[in-house]
Scaffold this active site. Structure first.
Site, PDB file in Angstrom:
ATOM      1  N   ASP A 168       3.105  18.570   4.022  1.00  0.00           N
ATOM      2  CA  ASP A 168       3.840  17.961   5.092  1.00  0.00           C
ATOM      3  C   ASP A 168       4.647  16.857   3.980  1.00  0.00           C
ATOM      4  O   ASP A 168       5.374  15.808   4.801  1.00  0.00           O
ATOM      5  CB  ASP A 168       2.427  16.812   4.956  1.00  0.00           C
ATOM      6  CG  ASP A 168       2.428  16.059   6.624  1.00  0.00           C
ATOM      7  OD1 ASP A 168       3.307  16.304   7.208  1.00  0.00           O
ATOM      8  OD2 ASP A 168       2.177  14.628   6.895  1.00  0.00           O
ATOM      9  N   ARG A 172       4.985   8.476  10.929  1.00  0.00           N
ATOM     10  CA  ARG A 172       6.014   7.338  11.292  1.00  0.00           C
ATOM     11  C   ARG A 172       6.137   6.115  11.303  1.00  0.00           C
ATOM     12  O   ARG A 172       7.136   4.749  11.070  1.00  0.00           O
ATOM     13  CB  ARG A 172       5.440   7.598  12.980  1.00  0.00           C
ATOM     14  CG  ARG A 172       4.276   6.991  13.675  1.00  0.00           C
ATOM     15  CD  ARG A 172       3.907   7.299  14.769  1.00  0.00           C
ATOM     16  NE  ARG A 172       3.112   9.056  14.827  1.00  0.00           N
ATOM     17  CZ  ARG A 172       2.705   9.716  15.978  1.00  0.00           C
ATOM     18  NH1 ARG A 172       2.400   8.620  17.122  1.00  0.00           N
ATOM     19  NH2 ARG A 172       2.820  11.050  16.357  1.00  0.00           N
ATOM     20  N   ASP A 198      -1.572  15.238   3.165  1.00  0.00           N
ATOM     21  CA  ASP A 198      -1.971  14.648   4.412  1.00  0.00           C
ATOM     22  C   ASP A 198      -3.489  14.805   5.348  1.00  0.00           C
ATOM     23  O   ASP A 198      -3.415  15.962   6.018  1.00  0.00           O
ATOM     24  CB  ASP A 198      -0.783  14.398   6.106  1.00  0.00           C
ATOM     25  CG  ASP A 198      -1.288  14.257   7.365  1.00  0.00           C
ATOM     26  OD1 ASP A 198      -2.016  13.127   6.664  1.00  0.00           O
ATOM     27  OD2 ASP A 198      -1.230  14.230   8.155  1.00  0.00           O
ATOM     28  N   GLU A 237       0.571   8.747  10.297  1.00  0.00           N
ATOM     29  CA  GLU A 237       0.563   7.723   9.185  1.00  0.00           C
ATOM     30  C   GLU A 237       2.303   8.773   8.486  1.00  0.00           C
ATOM     31  O   GLU A 237       3.421   7.690   8.463  1.00  0.00           O
ATOM     32  CB  GLU A 237       0.461   8.573   8.102  1.00  0.00           C
ATOM     33  CG  GLU A 237       0.910  10.102   7.354  1.00  0.00           C
ATOM     34  CD  GLU A 237       0.432  11.621   7.921  1.00  0.00           C
ATOM     35  OE1 GLU A 237       0.001  11.274   8.718  1.00  0.00           O
ATOM     36  OE2 GLU A 237       1.208  11.761   7.817  1.00  0.00           O
ATOM     37  N   LYS A 296      10.609  12.186   5.732  1.00  0.00           N
ATOM     38  CA  LYS A 296       8.946  12.543   5.573  1.00  0.00           C
ATOM     39  C   LYS A 296       8.144  12.990   3.999  1.00  0.00           C
ATOM     40  O   LYS A 296       8.491  13.741   3.734  1.00  0.00           O
ATOM     41  CB  LYS A 296       7.971  12.788   6.558  1.00  0.00           C
ATOM     42  CG  LYS A 296       6.917  12.375   6.204  1.00  0.00           C
ATOM     43  CD  LYS A 296       6.150  12.871   7.769  1.00  0.00           C
ATOM     44  CE  LYS A 296       4.341  12.755   7.277  1.00  0.00           C
ATOM     45  NZ  LYS A 296       3.917  13.842   9.120  1.00  0.00           N
ATOM     46  N   LYS A 301      -8.939  14.523   8.824  1.00  0.00           N
ATOM     47  CA  LYS A 301      -8.554  16.153  10.121  1.00  0.00           C
ATOM     48  C   LYS A 301      -8.992  16.525   9.721  1.00  0.00           C
ATOM     49  O   LYS A 301     -10.311  16.939   8.994  1.00  0.00           O
ATOM     50  CB  LYS A 301      -7.751  16.748   9.168  1.00  0.00           C
ATOM     51  CG  LYS A 301      -5.842  15.948   9.817  1.00  0.00           C
ATOM     52  CD  LYS A 301      -4.837  16.393   8.568  1.00  0.00           C
ATOM     53  CE  LYS A 301      -3.143  15.984   9.659  1.00  0.00           C
ATOM     54  NZ  LYS A 301      -3.469  15.894  10.541  1.00  0.00           N
TER      55      LYS A 301
END
Ligand code: BES
Ligand code: MN
Ligand code: ZN
Length: 517
Positions: free
Chosen positions: A291, A354, A273, A352, A268, A280
């Site tokens: 991330d 996944r 993020d 996001e 990933k 968030k």
């Protein structure tokens, strides 16, 4: 940093010139007072109980009489196992004996006060490299202190018995430890870099650089146009809100025969993020620069592969982009079609990882892999389950799960298997698409894994490592750990034994085959 094995005993270590000398002692140590300056010191300090042999207990000394090294650290290593030595050295270098990391310590020597286990030598090599790393890329101090990375320590001499110098196991283990440490460091360095210094474009450049230097390696970078052509609607949906163009990084390492099915690693690569429109909270949001820890670990593995050159074929896939809120950003409720053809209702734009992984996993199938392993800082829920000690492991194949667990234990980079019962997928049902990208709060790391599993053919061995808790540390020691590079490299090295090399095949005296070649 250079490592060398050198014959050293307590007696010869006394006259060995270096900036710092670390004396490792395990429980059975029985130094003889009067034998030499170090033995006398040890015997005395143990007797007065100023020194203990518990792992991590230490006594720092400055310019002790009769010893050439200016700084000496007497360090307890418990039972003397690889794990004890690692723990002790890490503790020593990070806190109590921080001077081991100062600019004046350029050459360090380690000596075992009593016979080292062969594995302890490799553990020492790896730990010293790991513990002496410090981040400098965006700092103006720290430069010019040593090698190009700003590390002062450039030379490490590991003192061993003469017999161990020619021991091929020790030599191989040390070479492996040094290579692994390089890989871990590469992963840490990229994960530590702030998002504006580690954009998808820069990550792609780093991958290109690796492939250029490494033997048997090549790298292809796919930009937004190619990704659109591949039909990666889920990946594109995440990237839409950002000004930074996405990159799909594809690395190939060919260490074995072409016919050998590759192992595909998918990392990933969300370089930042924010959560997107499902934004968030701002507290600690800076940590979302980590991330791309999965991506960084895949790059780290390739760095180690370049050095170790094992007989195995590996492909690395990294979907890299930012997850940002914007006028163009994907919105909660939007439905997108991924490369697999499945439609996905994006109920939460913060789930996001996944989404980008689903398209990379679909793409992975085209290589007819022997196994697919994805690595992702995927869910906060995994931190709730397993904390920062073990990564979450999900697998559709028991053999693969066991291989990864065993590798993690051996590399002191452990994971823990979690379930994948189909009942966990129920919450992913959508009224408007084939699947939703989130289920409820319960079992959050498992429902995320169930989402990923939809993009894997049931006959392909697949594992998913959720490294949300293990990829970085928060608080005062904030920074990337380089996990799970150790686990992955150990796993890949284990796979090569089963991979007959082209050379092996020809030398095998099996009747017809050898006469033909
Ligand atoms: N990158 C995060 C996961 C994460 C959170 C890692 C905190 C480390 C620390 C991921 O993209 C995310 O936001 N996941 C959500 C999923 C949720 C919306 C279903 C989460 O875990 O909260
Ligand atoms: Mn998120
Ligand atoms: Zn994320």
């Amino acid at each position: 940093m250079n490592f060398e094995l050198h014959p050293l005993s307590l007696a010869t270590a006394c006259t060995y010139a270096c900036d710092a000398l670390v004396v490792l002692l395990s429980e059975e140590v029985t130094p003889k007072a009067g034998a030499d300056a170090l033995s006398t010191l040890l015997a005395h300090a143990l007797k007065t109980k100023d020194l203990h042999t518990h792992s991590g207990k230490l006594l720092p000394l400055y310019a002790p009489e009769g010893i050439a090294a200016q700084r000496v650290v007497l360090l307890g290593c418990g039972a003397g196992s690889a794990a004890d030595v690692r723990k002790a050295l890490r503790q020593a270098m990070q806190s109590q004996a921080a001077f081991l990391k100062t600019a004046t310590v350029k050459h360090m020597a380690l000596v075992f006060a009593n016979a080292p286990q062969t594995h302890a030598v490799a553990a020492a090599v790896q730990t010293v490299q790991e513990a002496s790393y410090h981040y400098t890329a965006t700092k103006t101090d720290g430069h010019g202190t040593g090698d190009a990375k700003g590390r002062a320590l450039v030379r490490v001499t590991v003192g061993v018995d003469k017999a161990l110098l020619t021991n091929s196991t020790v030599q191989a283990e040390c070479a492996q430890a040094a290579a692994l440490a390089e890989g871990i460091e590469f992963a840490r360095e990229w994960a530590n870099r702030p998002a504006n210094h580690a954009t998808p474009t820069l990550l792609a450049q780093a991958a290109k650089g690796l492939a250029k230097k490494g033997k048997h390696m090549d790298c292809t970078i796919h930009g937004p146009d190619e990704v659109a052509k591949l039909g990666m609607g889920a990946f594109m949906a995440v990237a839409r809100g950002s000004k930074e163009p996405l990159r799909l990084i594809e690395l190939h390492y060919k260490g074995a025969d072409k016919k050998q099915a590759p192992i595909v690693l998918v990392g990933k690569g969300i370089t930042f993020d924010t959560g997107g429109i499902s934004i968030k909270p701002s507290a600690e949001m800076d940590e979302m620069k980590f991330d791309m820890g999965g991506a960084a670990s895949v790059l780290g593995v390739f760095q180690a592969l370049a050095i170790l050159q094992p007989r195995v074929n590996v492909i690395g896939l990294i979907p890299a982009c930012e997850n940002m809120p914007d006028g163009a950003a994907v919105k909660p409720g939007d439905v997108v079609t991924g490369m697999s053809g499945q439609t996905i209702e994006i109920l939460n734009t913060d789930a996001e990882g996944r989404l980008v992984l689903s398209d990379a996993l679909t793409y992975a199938a085209r290589f007819k892999p022997a196994a697919i392993v994805d690595v992702a800082t995927l869910t906060g829920a995994c931190i709730i389950s397993l904390g920062a000690v073990r990564s979450g492991l999900f697998a559709n194949d028991d053999a693969l799960a066991t291989q990864l667990q065993t590798a993690g234990d051996a590399a002191l980079d452990a994971c823990w298997r979690m379930p994948l019962d189909d009942e966990y997928a129920q919450g992913l049902k959508s009224n408007f698409a084939d699947v939703a990208n989130v289920a409820g709060r319960a079992g959050g790391s498992i429902t995320a894994a169930k989402f990923l599993q939809r993009f894997i053919a049931s006959d392909t061995p697949w594992a998913h490592l959720d490294i949300a808790g293990t990829a970085w540390k928060s608080g005062a020691a904030k920074g990337a750990t380089g996990r799970p590079v150790g686990l992955l490299v150990q796993y890949l090295l284990g796979q090569q034994e089963k991979t007959p090399t082209p050379e092996k095949k020809t030398t095998k005296k099996t009747a017809k085959a050898s006469s033909k070649s």
